[in-house]
Design an enzyme around this catalytic site. Structure first.
Site, PDB file in Angstrom:
ATOM      1  N   THR A 195       0.964  -1.224  -0.025  1.00  0.00           N
ATOM      2  CA  THR A 195      -0.138   0.047  -0.010  1.00  0.00           C
ATOM      3  C   THR A 195       0.813   1.407  -0.097  1.00  0.00           C
ATOM      4  O   THR A 195       0.494   2.243  -0.539  1.00  0.00           O
ATOM      5  CB  THR A 195      -0.853  -0.189   1.019  1.00  0.00           C
ATOM      6  OG1 THR A 195      -0.183   0.070   2.461  1.00  0.00           O
ATOM      7  CG2 THR A 195      -2.066  -1.062   1.402  1.00  0.00           C
ATOM      8  N   LEU A 241      -3.274   4.414   0.306  1.00  0.00           N
ATOM      9  CA  LEU A 241      -4.730   4.221   0.467  1.00  0.00           C
ATOM     10  C   LEU A 241      -4.923   2.672   0.714  1.00  0.00           C
ATOM     11  O   LEU A 241      -4.795   1.762  -0.275  1.00  0.00           O
ATOM     12  CB  LEU A 241      -5.362   4.368  -1.074  1.00  0.00           C
ATOM     13  CG  LEU A 241      -5.709   5.965  -1.231  1.00  0.00           C
ATOM     14  CD1 LEU A 241      -6.554   5.944  -2.537  1.00  0.00           C
ATOM     15  CD2 LEU A 241      -6.339   6.355  -0.007  1.00  0.00           C
ATOM     16  N   HIS A 242      -4.769   2.272   1.893  1.00  0.00           N
ATOM     17  CA  HIS A 242      -4.681   0.866   2.273  1.00  0.00           C
ATOM     18  C   HIS A 242      -5.755   0.107   1.823  1.00  0.00           C
ATOM     19  O   HIS A 242      -5.610  -1.027   1.306  1.00  0.00           O
ATOM     20  CB  HIS A 242      -4.601   0.552   4.017  1.00  0.00           C
ATOM     21  CG  HIS A 242      -3.285   1.498   4.374  1.00  0.00           C
ATOM     22  ND1 HIS A 242      -2.004   1.243   4.234  1.00  0.00           N
ATOM     23  CD2 HIS A 242      -3.530   2.646   5.218  1.00  0.00           C
ATOM     24  CE1 HIS A 242      -1.214   2.198   4.896  1.00  0.00           C
ATOM     25  NE2 HIS A 242      -2.253   2.924   5.379  1.00  0.00           N
ATOM     26  N   ASP A 243      -6.959   0.327   2.426  1.00  0.00           N
ATOM     27  CA  ASP A 243      -8.081  -0.697   2.331  1.00  0.00           C
ATOM     28  C   ASP A 243      -8.643  -0.607   0.795  1.00  0.00           C
ATOM     29  O   ASP A 243      -9.238  -1.786   0.405  1.00  0.00           O
ATOM     30  CB  ASP A 243      -9.116  -0.118   3.430  1.00  0.00           C
ATOM     31  CG  ASP A 243      -8.838  -0.420   4.658  1.00  0.00           C
ATOM     32  OD1 ASP A 243      -7.854  -1.201   4.807  1.00  0.00           O
ATOM     33  OD2 ASP A 243      -9.357   0.018   5.575  1.00  0.00           O
TER      34      ASP A 243
END
Ligand code: BDR
Ligand code: CA
Length: 313
Positions: A195, A241-243
């Site tokens: 990420t 923007l991990h998720d």
């Protein structure tokens, strides 16, 4: 084209919000339901935020289930220092009117996996893994029915973001993470190592702002708030923007690459609690339990987000 059926388990959370909007915007996903868990903020807020996000997308039809309010064995650690007091800093919030289902999220996950044809439901895990671990412990038969678990969590090459050695989702409930990683289902892990290679930039945020709808602007506002913090605090160029990377992987796995490896979770040490040692070179001889992602086509990722967000109100 048949849709991919997913359950989203989440703790919104600014990046969770962008992930949920992206999934709801995709014509190729069937979001069976969303389960909330305590994480970035306590459960009442993650549940409320999930309702707000679905209402932004005009998707009051999506069943929302509240889940576990605390990790399996430890006190809850939250991340208001990142996501703000409400969990959704950077955007105006309204009082949602859509209902929360009576059924507990753990029961919802178990029931759905038993009702749906085996091997057809993908679990998109965007927060601590408490709900899924509870479901696996209570109903081990569901494991063989899961198509794939795609989970945002872990860090190895990149170091941790809540302690020097642990990523937030794993750190909050390392015991749940150990249960999930050891369950035997197909797992793709989306760690900080990947990420951090797809961060926001003024140009990428501007692209979302040009979308002629509310969702594009909401995502742009959320990213602006995240970016401000990351640039100030870490001196990096943009915000990871991990998720949303979880949803992007489900939609377009060719944007990513990684390696099948064995990953464990540290549950004992105070110093390295929640660390996820990755056996990158196979030195333990342990059978790989995850597909561990390390590379991403960042331009393709942001283009995918934009095209899905564009379909929303
Ligand atoms: C993860 O932790 C949370 O703060 C984010 O929503 C994401 O799921 C990143 O470490
Ligand atoms: Ca999250």
């Amino acid at each position: 084209m048949s849709k991919t059926a997913i359950i989203i388990d989440t703790d919104p959370g600014q990046d969770d919000a962008v992930a949920i909007l992206t999934a709801l915007g995709s014509p190729r996903l069937e979001v069976i339901g969303i389960s909330a868990v305590a994480g970035n903020v306590p459960l009442p807020l993650t549940t409320q935020n999930t309702r707000i996000i679905c209402e932004w997308a005009n998707r009051q039809d999506v069943p929302i289930h509240a889940g576990c309010a605390h990790p399996l064995l430890r006190p809850l650690v939250t991340a208001e220092h990142v996501h703000g007091k409400t969990g959704l800093d950077g955007v105006p919030l309204h009082s949602p009117t859509m209902p929360v289902q009576e059924e507990h999220a753990v029961d919802f996950i178990i029931r759905t996996l038993r009702e749906r044809a085996a091997g057809t439901v993908t679990l998109c895990m965007l927060g601590p893994l408490t709900n899924l671990a509870m479901a696996i412990v209570r109903a081990p038969d569901i494991v063989g029915r899961i198509k794939e678990i795609v989970m945002m969590g872990g860090a190895y090459f990149e170091g941790g973001n809540i302690t020097p050695s642990a990523e937030f989702n794993i750190y909050v409930d390392p015991d749940a993470a150990a249960t999930v990683l050891g369950c035997g289902a197909a797992i793709t892990m989306v760690p900080l190592d990947v990420t951090h290679k797809a961060t926001t930039s003024p140009a990428r945020i501007a692209m979302l702002r040009t979308l002629p709808n509310r969702a594009g602007n909401l995502a742009a506002d959320i990213m602006t708030s995240l970016e401000r913090l990351d640039v100030q605090r870490y001196g990096i160029n943009g915000a990871p923007l991990h998720d949303p990377a979880v949803i992007a992987y489900v939609l377009q796995p060719s944007l990513f690459s990684g390696k099948r490896v064995h990953v464990a979770v540290e549950q004992g040490s105070e110093l390295t609690l929640g660390a996820t040692p990755v056996d990158w070179w196979g030195v333990t001889g342990k059978h790989p339990n995850v597909n561990y992602l390390t590379e991403i086509d960042a331009e393709g990722f942001f283009a995918l987000l934009a095209s899905n967000l564009a379909t929303l109100p």
